[in-house]
Structures are given as structure tokens and as C-alpha cells.
Design an enzyme around this catalytic site. Sequence first.
Site, short mmCIF file in Angstrom:
data_model
loop_
_atom_site.label_atom_id
_atom_site.label_comp_id
_atom_site.label_asym_id
_atom_site.label_seq_id
_atom_site.Cartn_x
_atom_site.Cartn_y
_atom_site.Cartn_z
N ASP A 41 0.87 -1.16 0.00
CA ASP A 41 0.00 0.00 0.00
C ASP A 41 0.91 1.21 0.00
O ASP A 41 1.97 1.20 0.63
CB ASP A 41 -0.95 0.01 1.21
CG ASP A 41 -2.15 0.93 0.98
OD1 ASP A 41 -2.52 1.15 -0.19
OD2 ASP A 41 -2.73 1.40 1.97
N HIS B 106 9.97 4.92 -3.81
CA HIS B 106 9.51 4.28 -2.60
C HIS B 106 9.24 2.80 -2.81
O HIS B 106 9.62 1.96 -2.00
CB HIS B 106 8.25 4.99 -2.09
CG HIS B 106 7.26 5.27 -3.19
ND1 HIS B 106 7.54 6.13 -4.25
CD2 HIS B 106 6.03 4.78 -3.44
CE1 HIS B 106 6.51 6.15 -5.08
NE2 HIS B 106 5.57 5.35 -4.61
#
Length: 176
Positions: A49, A159
Amino acid sequence: QDLDIKILSLDNFPKIGEIEETGSTLLENSFIKARTVSAITGKAAIADDTGLEVDALNGAPGIYSARYAGINVSYEDNVRKLLSEMSSVADENRTARFRTVMSFHSLNKEFWTEGFAEGSITRKEIGNGGFGYDPVFRSKQTGKTFAEMTTQEKNKISHRGVAIEKMSQFLMKIIK
């Protein structure tokens, strides 16, 4: 590539469909998805997520990044809302980060990693690549927005790239 494993995606399991993200953190949502897929398939699963955390907005949009402007909205709607809310924020206060939490779930093991990309929010969209908030997220590391980078450039510093690299290191240890 260094691991002797076969990777399947949700494309291999079309009946799974969308998994509702009911958690209050990226970590909770990541594990909800990994545990659900593992329970349905009987296989170990990796899920993630991701959220954009803007300091001037107290970490928003965060876990609501995909639905920041509402449910069933476009990337462009989310970007417009973000830029509107940031319109009066001074350049030095536009710091932000993308954060990905990636989780692994199997019958006897759970593990998670995370990756960050530090940067700032631009005043307008810059670049034609990527998706989502990429045109308004300027990387602190390169000075370019994610939308200005090639996929290879972005994957080296993103990320998700950081989180998956950490995950692959973990998987190498448990497989060996």
C-alpha cells in the site's frame, strides 16, 4: 531475478477482484491484501500500500491518496485537489514523501518492509510520464518530478523500488 521462485500476479487469479482497504494505516492495508490473497490462493503473497504524505497537510492524503478527491475519481482529480489545497503554501513548506509499505504473508511467516522517496510538491504539473501524483512530486534526490524520469530512473529511487529491494533481501534469506 536472483531468486528461484515463480512469481504470479493477480492476473493469474481474476476471481479475487478488488480487496477493500479497511485499515487505518498503510501497514494494515498492505497486510489485509497479502493475507486475503494468501488465504484464497493457498500461496505466500506479497502486497503493498502506498501513500503520498504532505507535511503542510499533516500527512494527507496518506492512506486516502487514491481517493483523495472522492470515490471513483481520476488521478487528475486528486492532483487538482492537492494543488488547490497547496496553493497558498510557501515553497519551503511544500515538503512531502511517497511511502510504500510492502508485506509478505505465508502460513508460517509474516514480514514487512517500507520505502520512502523524499521530495516536495510543485506548483503545477511537470512531465508526461508516470501516473497519479508523479507530475507534482519533485524528488529531493534528482530535482526532477517522477513524471520527468524514465521508468528505470524512477525505479532506482522510488519508494516502491526501495521497499521491493528490502523485500527481495528478506526473501533471499528465507529461501536459502
